[in-house]
Design a protein around this motif. Sequence first.
Motif, PDB file in Angstrom:
ATOM      1  N   PHE A 172     112.226  51.589  56.616  1.00 23.34           N
ATOM      2  CA  PHE A 172     110.879  51.758  56.064  1.00 23.34           C
ATOM      3  C   PHE A 172     109.828  51.615  57.159  1.00 23.34           C
ATOM      4  O   PHE A 172     108.849  52.375  57.197  1.00 23.34           O
ATOM      5  CB  PHE A 172     110.630  50.749  54.938  1.00 23.34           C
ATOM      6  N   ARG A 173     110.005  50.659  58.048  1.00 21.78           N
ATOM      7  CA  ARG A 173     109.032  50.465  59.126  1.00 21.78           C
ATOM      8  C   ARG A 173     108.986  51.657  60.058  1.00 21.78           C
ATOM      9  O   ARG A 173     107.930  51.964  60.635  1.00 21.78           O
ATOM     10  CB  ARG A 173     109.350  49.178  59.898  1.00 21.78           C
ATOM     11  N   ALA A 174     110.102  52.356  60.195  1.00 23.84           N
ATOM     12  CA  ALA A 174     110.160  53.503  61.099  1.00 23.84           C
ATOM     13  C   ALA A 174     109.560  54.772  60.501  1.00 23.84           C
ATOM     14  O   ALA A 174     109.301  55.730  61.234  1.00 23.84           O
ATOM     15  CB  ALA A 174     111.614  53.773  61.499  1.00 23.84           C
ATOM     16  N   LEU A 175     109.322  54.792  59.194  1.00 22.09           N
ATOM     17  CA  LEU A 175     108.829  56.022  58.568  1.00 22.09           C
ATOM     18  C   LEU A 175     107.461  56.425  59.122  1.00 22.09           C
ATOM     19  O   LEU A 175     107.213  57.590  59.407  1.00 22.09           O
ATOM     20  CB  LEU A 175     108.763  55.862  57.043  1.00 22.09           C
ATOM     21  N   GLY A 176     106.551  55.471  59.201  1.00 23.20           N
ATOM     22  CA  GLY A 176     105.251  55.746  59.798  1.00 23.20           C
ATOM     23  C   GLY A 176     104.330  56.628  58.991  1.00 23.20           C
ATOM     24  O   GLY A 176     103.211  56.916  59.421  1.00 23.20           O
ATOM     25  N   THR A 177     104.759  57.078  57.824  1.00 21.80           N
ATOM     26  CA  THR A 177     103.935  58.005  57.029  1.00 21.80           C
ATOM     27  C   THR A 177     103.695  57.445  55.630  1.00 21.80           C
ATOM     28  O   THR A 177     103.486  58.208  54.688  1.00 21.80           O
ATOM     29  CB  THR A 177     104.620  59.372  56.916  1.00 21.80           C
ATOM     30  N   ILE A 178     103.740  56.120  55.485  1.00 25.64           N
ATOM     31  CA  ILE A 178     103.557  55.516  54.171  1.00 25.64           C
ATOM     32  C   ILE A 178     102.519  54.398  54.228  1.00 25.64           C
ATOM     33  O   ILE A 178     102.278  53.799  55.281  1.00 25.64           O
ATOM     34  CB  ILE A 178     104.880  54.976  53.591  1.00 25.64           C
ATOM     35  N   THR A 179     101.905  54.132  53.086  1.00 28.08           N
ATOM     36  CA  THR A 179     100.932  53.055  52.957  1.00 28.08           C
ATOM     37  C   THR A 179     101.237  52.277  51.678  1.00 28.08           C
ATOM     38  O   THR A 179     102.031  52.707  50.837  1.00 28.08           O
ATOM     39  CB  THR A 179      99.501  53.599  52.870  1.00 28.08           C
ATOM     40  N   ASP A 180     100.585  51.140  51.540  1.00 27.84           N
ATOM     41  CA  ASP A 180     100.653  50.333  50.318  1.00 27.84           C
ATOM     42  C   ASP A 180     102.086  49.927  49.966  1.00 27.84           C
ATOM     43  O   ASP A 180     102.447  49.846  48.782  1.00 27.84           O
ATOM     44  CB  ASP A 180     100.024  51.070  49.127  1.00 27.84           C
ATOM     45  N   LEU A 181     102.895  49.648  50.972  1.00 27.03           N
ATOM     46  CA  LEU A 181     104.294  49.272  50.727  1.00 27.03           C
ATOM     47  C   LEU A 181     104.359  47.906  50.058  1.00 27.03           C
ATOM     48  O   LEU A 181     103.762  46.939  50.509  1.00 27.03           O
ATOM     49  CB  LEU A 181     105.060  49.239  52.048  1.00 27.03           C
ATOM     50  N   ASP A 182     105.093  47.845  48.965  1.00 29.78           N
ATOM     51  CA  ASP A 182     105.265  46.590  48.242  1.00 29.78           C
ATOM     52  C   ASP A 182     106.680  46.571  47.666  1.00 29.78           C
ATOM     53  O   ASP A 182     107.287  47.625  47.467  1.00 29.78           O
ATOM     54  CB  ASP A 182     104.237  46.474  47.113  1.00 29.78           C
ATOM     55  N   ARG A 183     107.190  45.370  47.413  1.00 27.76           N
ATOM     56  CA  ARG A 183     108.506  45.279  46.792  1.00 27.76           C
ATOM     57  C   ARG A 183     108.565  44.042  45.914  1.00 27.76           C
ATOM     58  O   ARG A 183     107.913  43.038  46.179  1.00 27.76           O
ATOM     59  CB  ARG A 183     109.617  45.253  47.835  1.00 27.76           C
ATOM     60  N   SER A 184     109.352  44.145  44.852  1.00 25.51           N
ATOM     61  CA  SER A 184     109.556  43.015  43.940  1.00 25.51           C
ATOM     62  C   SER A 184     111.016  42.999  43.531  1.00 25.51           C
ATOM     63  O   SER A 184     111.661  44.051  43.421  1.00 25.51           O
ATOM     64  CB  SER A 184     108.656  43.138  42.709  1.00 25.51           C
ATOM     65  N   GLU A 185     111.551  41.812  43.300  1.00 26.64           N
ATOM     66  CA  GLU A 185     112.957  41.666  42.929  1.00 26.64           C
ATOM     67  C   GLU A 185     113.081  41.538  41.420  1.00 26.64           C
ATOM     68  O   GLU A 185     112.338  40.772  40.791  1.00 26.64           O
ATOM     69  CB  GLU A 185     113.573  40.446  43.616  1.00 26.64           C
ATOM     70  N   VAL A 186     114.006  42.270  40.838  1.00 23.30           N
ATOM     71  CA  VAL A 186     114.195  42.274  39.386  1.00 23.30           C
ATOM     72  C   VAL A 186     115.680  42.160  39.062  1.00 23.30           C
ATOM     73  O   VAL A 186     116.544  42.512  39.875  1.00 23.30           O
ATOM     74  CB  VAL A 186     113.630  43.563  38.734  1.00 23.30           C
ATOM     75  N   THR A 224     120.787  41.802  41.433  1.00 25.59           N
ATOM     76  CA  THR A 224     119.355  42.101  41.433  1.00 25.59           C
ATOM     77  C   THR A 224     119.075  43.331  42.292  1.00 25.59           C
ATOM     78  O   THR A 224     119.900  43.746  43.107  1.00 25.59           O
ATOM     79  CB  THR A 224     118.524  40.918  41.956  1.00 25.59           C
ATOM     80  N   ALA A 225     117.893  43.886  42.100  1.00 26.14           N
ATOM     81  CA  ALA A 225     117.440  45.023  42.899  1.00 26.14           C
ATOM     82  C   ALA A 225     116.020  44.773  43.361  1.00 26.14           C
ATOM     83  O   ALA A 225     115.261  44.024  42.739  1.00 26.14           O
ATOM     84  CB  ALA A 225     117.504  46.315  42.087  1.00 26.14           C
ATOM     85  N   LEU A 226     115.668  45.406  44.453  1.00 25.95           N
ATOM     86  CA  LEU A 226     114.296  45.411  44.932  1.00 25.95           C
ATOM     87  C   LEU A 226     113.655  46.728  44.501  1.00 25.95           C
ATOM     88  O   LEU A 226     114.189  47.800  44.787  1.00 25.95           O
ATOM     89  CB  LEU A 226     114.254  45.270  46.448  1.00 25.95           C
ATOM     90  N   ILE A 227     112.545  46.637  43.786  1.00 26.36           N
ATOM     91  CA  ILE A 227     111.775  47.835  43.443  1.00 26.36           C
ATOM     92  C   ILE A 227     110.720  48.000  44.529  1.00 26.36           C
ATOM     93  O   ILE A 227     109.826  47.163  44.677  1.00 26.36           O
ATOM     94  CB  ILE A 227     111.099  47.718  42.080  1.00 26.36           C
ATOM     95  N   VAL A 228     110.833  49.071  45.298  1.00 27.67           N
ATOM     96  CA  VAL A 228     109.926  49.314  46.410  1.00 27.67           C
ATOM     97  C   VAL A 228     108.933  50.402  45.995  1.00 27.67           C
ATOM     98  O   VAL A 228     109.338  51.495  45.573  1.00 27.67           O
ATOM     99  CB  VAL A 228     110.703  49.764  47.657  1.00 27.67           C
ATOM    100  N   THR A 229     107.658  50.085  46.098  1.00 28.11           N
ATOM    101  CA  THR A 229     106.615  51.063  45.781  1.00 28.11           C
ATOM    102  C   THR A 229     105.777  51.310  47.024  1.00 28.11           C
ATOM    103  O   THR A 229     105.543  50.403  47.827  1.00 28.11           O
ATOM    104  CB  THR A 229     105.705  50.607  44.630  1.00 28.11           C
ATOM    105  N   PHE A 230     105.307  52.548  47.180  1.00 28.28           N
ATOM    106  CA  PHE A 230     104.455  52.901  48.312  1.00 28.28           C
ATOM    107  C   PHE A 230     103.851  54.272  48.054  1.00 28.28           C
ATOM    108  O   PHE A 230     104.181  54.939  47.062  1.00 28.28           O
ATOM    109  CB  PHE A 230     105.242  52.886  49.633  1.00 28.28           C
ATOM    110  N   ARG A 231     102.967  54.692  48.943  1.00 29.54           N
ATOM    111  CA  ARG A 231     102.385  56.023  48.899  1.00 29.54           C
ATOM    112  C   ARG A 231     102.663  56.759  50.198  1.00 29.54           C
ATOM    113  O   ARG A 231     102.742  56.147  51.260  1.00 29.54           O
ATOM    114  CB  ARG A 231     100.873  55.978  48.668  1.00 29.54           C
ATOM    115  N   LYS A 232     102.767  58.058  50.108  1.00 27.39           N
ATOM    116  CA  LYS A 232     102.830  58.877  51.314  1.00 27.39           C
ATOM    117  C   LYS A 232     101.420  59.042  51.846  1.00 27.39           C
ATOM    118  O   LYS A 232     100.508  59.411  51.097  1.00 27.39           O
ATOM    119  CB  LYS A 232     103.445  60.241  51.006  1.00 27.39           C
ATOM    120  N   SER A 233     101.234  58.754  53.115  1.00 29.71           N
ATOM    121  CA  SER A 233      99.884  58.838  53.680  1.00 29.71           C
ATOM    122  C   SER A 233      99.522  60.281  54.035  1.00 29.71           C
ATOM    123  O   SER A 233     100.350  61.177  53.959  1.00 29.71           O
ATOM    124  CB  SER A 233      99.804  57.954  54.916  1.00 29.71           C
TER     125      SER A 233
END
Length: 209
Positions: free
Chosen positions: A168-182, A200-209
């Motif tokens: 995810f850090r290498a993508l470089g084209t995303i913003t608002d990265l967040d994650r929550s465990e469920v 459990t899973a991590l729900i990862v949310t973000f936007r393409k910049s």
Amino acid sequence: MQPPDLSNAYALNGAEDCQRLYADWAQSYDTDFAAGMDYRLPAETAAAFLRAGPLAGPVLDVGAGTGLLAAALRAMGHEGAIDALDLSDAMLAQAGSKGLYRRLTKADVTQPLPMSGYTGIVSSGTFTHGHVGPEALPNLIAAALPGAVFALSINAAVWDDLGFDPAFRALGTITDLDRSEVAIYGQAAQARDPAHATDTALIVTFRKS
């Protein structure tokens, strides 16, 4: 003959294995697995996607399976077009029978995708043991429009092992990265499959910049 289970699914090795397993599992997946395990991950992913921001335009459901995530989105009030992408013909056939999708496409998400122009991309249960790793992320980004909202579930046990954090850090084209465990499953899973009931899973949310 017993239907496949999580142990079979987590032991998959490659696209051919995946297609064989889900061909056997497709017809009983909703009643045997999803209902029997109180499978909550599609609804958790749908809720996270809708919380990430209002949007108009088509949504791509990656690893759509039998359409559980799309059904959750519809139940929560999402009215826009949803397209399904999956590697399994049998699972897509089940999804198509529910009338949830605008379009069904068979494709391997680890390869460049034959579609683009999405304002939302969602995925539940695809990034997990024996299925798909972070190598698919650039293909999803390429299919999305700038500003598109993403909500992807990633099995917590593979987050570190498969290197999702650096990916995810290498993508470089995303913003608002967040994650929550469920929790992936509800109480029914304790009796059905105690070995996986507390997964459990991590729900990862973000936007393409």
